[in-house]
Design a protein around this motif. Structure first.
Motif, PDB file in Angstrom:
ATOM      1  N   ILE A   1       0.863  -1.320  -0.026  1.00 48.37           N
ATOM      2  CA  ILE A   1       0.105  -0.025  -0.150  1.00 48.37           C
ATOM      3  C   ILE A   1       0.958   1.190  -0.131  1.00 48.37           C
ATOM      4  O   ILE A   1       1.968   1.290   0.938  1.00 48.37           O
ATOM      5  CB  ILE A   1      -0.877   0.148   1.414  1.00 48.37           C
ATOM      6  CG1 ILE A   1      -1.744  -1.188   1.406  1.00 48.37           C
ATOM      7  CG2 ILE A   1      -1.751   1.295   1.250  1.00 48.37           C
ATOM      8  CD1 ILE A   1      -2.717  -1.396   0.320  1.00 48.37           C
ATOM      9  N   TYR A   2       0.402   2.208  -0.857  1.00 47.35           N
ATOM     10  CA  TYR A   2       1.298   3.445  -0.867  1.00 47.35           C
ATOM     11  C   TYR A   2       0.509   4.473  -1.553  1.00 47.35           C
ATOM     12  O   TYR A   2      -0.536   4.297  -2.105  1.00 47.35           O
ATOM     13  CB  TYR A   2       2.769   3.254  -1.608  1.00 47.35           C
ATOM     14  CG  TYR A   2       2.552   2.848  -3.175  1.00 47.35           C
ATOM     15  CD1 TYR A   2       2.605   3.695  -3.949  1.00 47.35           C
ATOM     16  CD2 TYR A   2       2.275   1.410  -3.521  1.00 47.35           C
ATOM     17  CE1 TYR A   2       2.282   3.564  -5.670  1.00 47.35           C
ATOM     18  CE2 TYR A   2       2.059   1.304  -4.960  1.00 47.35           C
ATOM     19  CZ  TYR A   2       2.279   2.354  -5.821  1.00 47.35           C
ATOM     20  OH  TYR A   2       1.960   1.813  -7.140  1.00 47.35           O
TER      21      TYR A   2
ATOM     22  N   LEU B   1       3.384   0.786   3.182  1.00 44.59           N
ATOM     23  CA  LEU B   1       2.992  -0.145   4.118  1.00 44.59           C
ATOM     24  C   LEU B   1       2.903  -1.543   3.250  1.00 44.59           C
ATOM     25  O   LEU B   1       2.706  -1.695   2.236  1.00 44.59           O
ATOM     26  CB  LEU B   1       1.649   0.016   4.569  1.00 44.59           C
ATOM     27  CG  LEU B   1       1.262   1.399   5.207  1.00 44.59           C
ATOM     28  CD1 LEU B   1      -0.205   1.647   5.506  1.00 44.59           C
ATOM     29  CD2 LEU B   1       1.932   1.805   6.329  1.00 44.59           C
ATOM     30  N   GLN B   2       3.601  -2.521   3.984  1.00 46.73           N
ATOM     31  CA  GLN B   2       3.442  -3.841   3.633  1.00 46.73           C
ATOM     32  C   GLN B   2       2.358  -4.571   4.556  1.00 46.73           C
ATOM     33  O   GLN B   2       2.827  -4.879   5.781  1.00 46.73           O
ATOM     34  CB  GLN B   2       4.741  -4.642   3.765  1.00 46.73           C
ATOM     35  CG  GLN B   2       4.874  -6.173   2.935  1.00 46.73           C
ATOM     36  CD  GLN B   2       6.354  -6.675   2.989  1.00 46.73           C
ATOM     37  OE1 GLN B   2       7.173  -5.829   3.292  1.00 46.73           O
ATOM     38  NE2 GLN B   2       6.342  -7.794   2.427  1.00 46.73           N
ATOM     39  N   ILE B   3       1.223  -5.127   4.190  1.00 42.93           N
ATOM     40  CA  ILE B   3       0.291  -5.464   4.946  1.00 42.93           C
ATOM     41  C   ILE B   3      -0.416  -6.817   4.725  1.00 42.93           C
ATOM     42  O   ILE B   3      -0.176  -7.540   3.686  1.00 42.93           O
ATOM     43  CB  ILE B   3      -0.842  -4.694   5.216  1.00 42.93           C
ATOM     44  CG1 ILE B   3      -1.771  -4.482   3.845  1.00 42.93           C
ATOM     45  CG2 ILE B   3      -0.197  -3.207   5.448  1.00 42.93           C
ATOM     46  CD1 ILE B   3      -2.924  -3.615   3.960  1.00 42.93           C
TER      47      ILE B   3
ATOM     48  N   SER C   1      -2.627   0.171  -4.284  1.00 44.99           N
ATOM     49  CA  SER C   1      -2.559  -1.119  -3.879  1.00 44.99           C
ATOM     50  C   SER C   1      -2.003  -2.253  -4.820  1.00 44.99           C
ATOM     51  O   SER C   1      -2.590  -2.276  -6.005  1.00 44.99           O
ATOM     52  CB  SER C   1      -3.944  -1.761  -2.945  1.00 44.99           C
ATOM     53  OG  SER C   1      -4.592  -1.721  -3.941  1.00 44.99           O
ATOM     54  N   VAL C   2      -1.110  -2.703  -4.364  1.00 44.17           N
ATOM     55  CA  VAL C   2      -0.517  -4.248  -5.452  1.00 44.17           C
ATOM     56  C   VAL C   2      -0.664  -5.250  -4.342  1.00 44.17           C
ATOM     57  O   VAL C   2      -0.124  -5.548  -3.347  1.00 44.17           O
ATOM     58  CB  VAL C   2       0.990  -3.904  -5.643  1.00 44.17           C
ATOM     59  CG1 VAL C   2       1.577  -4.905  -6.478  1.00 44.17           C
ATOM     60  CG2 VAL C   2       1.133  -2.559  -6.445  1.00 44.17           C
ATOM     61  N   LEU C   3      -1.275  -6.234  -4.938  1.00 43.65           N
ATOM     62  CA  LEU C   3      -1.728  -7.722  -4.442  1.00 43.65           C
ATOM     63  C   LEU C   3      -0.116  -8.465  -4.706  1.00 43.65           C
ATOM     64  O   LEU C   3       0.456  -8.542  -5.742  1.00 43.65           O
ATOM     65  CB  LEU C   3      -2.940  -8.408  -5.055  1.00 43.65           C
ATOM     66  CG  LEU C   3      -2.974  -9.805  -4.689  1.00 43.65           C
ATOM     67  CD1 LEU C   3      -3.475  -9.742  -3.222  1.00 43.65           C
ATOM     68  CD2 LEU C   3      -4.223 -10.399  -5.390  1.00 43.65           C
TER      69      LEU C   3
END
Length: 244
Positions: free
Chosen positions: A51-52, A98-100, A140-142
């Motif tokens: 997420i960025y 963020l890495q979530i 957002s990147v999956l």
């Protein structure tokens, strides 16, 4: 307010500055959502994400130490309120990473919008700023688990070095990297999240991760960048096919 056909908001009358600033932020978001085409977000439960987002027009979203700490505290409160996990983070002057992982109960959009709106309210009140502070909606990147997820953590932890804000990633105060080098450090990252990345909390695992962070990348499929994800998915062809 005057709304143009391109989705911009013009301010005609200002009253009660801090409160009106919050409303401008929400109105702008809704107008842009309505008038500008966008790709559908791949929001799924129990999935990993990068997420960025950036400041509007690349403006600063943290102007001082208090701003960074307030945002971290907002993340902490959001973790308590919603069903999600965080593994790494990096806050830079005009953007964040963020890495979530999402959970079962709450939608990705609900979680991140709550975080951003809360920070926007604080920022506008503190700095007497009017209008949105973030650049449209968040990105957002999956991300596939395993090596892909591991390399994402490297990308995030090296951001301050690439942005010339630090010589070494451990020198930068507003990222989670210091927590990875010293798991006893107080942080919003918990032990279970550390183990997902490190494999273990012993000194050997920590040294191995530090070496991984500091080693130059070979040309391989796992190297992460914001440009090498395919339509918002970072992983193998087989992984991408599950969501396309």
């Amino acid at each position: 307010f005057e709304v143009t056909n391109k989705g911009f908001v013009s301010l005609l009358l200002i009253r009660d500055g801090p409160n009106i600033a919050w409303h401008i932020n929400l109105i702008y978001t809704k107008v842009v959502d309505k008038h500008m085409p966008r790709t559908a977000r791949l929001a799924r439960p129990n999935q990993y994400y990068h997420i960025y987002n950036r400041g509007a027009n690349n403006q600063l979203i943290y102007k001082d130490k208090e701003g960074y700490l307030k945002f971290l505290n907002k993340i902490k409160k959001t973790l308590e309120k919603y069903d999600w996990k965080i593994y790494t983070y990096c806050l830079l002057p005009n953007h964040y990473h963020l890495q979530i992982k999402t959970g079962e109960k709450d939608k990705l959009g609900t979680i991140i919008q709550s975080l951003q709106t809360s920070h926007a309210i604080y920022f506008n009140r503190k700095h007497k700023h009017l209008g949105p502070i973030f650049q449209n909606r968040f990105h957002s990147v999956l991300v596939q688990e395993g090596e892909y997820f591991l390399y994402l953590s490297k990308y995030i932890h090296l951001n301050p070095v690439k942005a010339n804000l630090a010589i070494k990633p451990e020198d930068y105060l507003y990222s989670s990297y210091q927590k990875y080098l010293n798991p006893k450090t107080k942080s919003i990252i918990d032990s279970r999240s550390l183990i997902t990345i490190l494999g273990d909390l012993n000194k050997k695992s920590i040294r191995k991760y530090q070496k991984f962070i500091n080693s130059p990348d070979d040309d391989n499929q796992y190297i992460y960048s914001e440009k090498n994800n395919n339509r918002g998915i970072f992983g193998t062809t087989r992984f991408r096919s599950q969501f396309e």
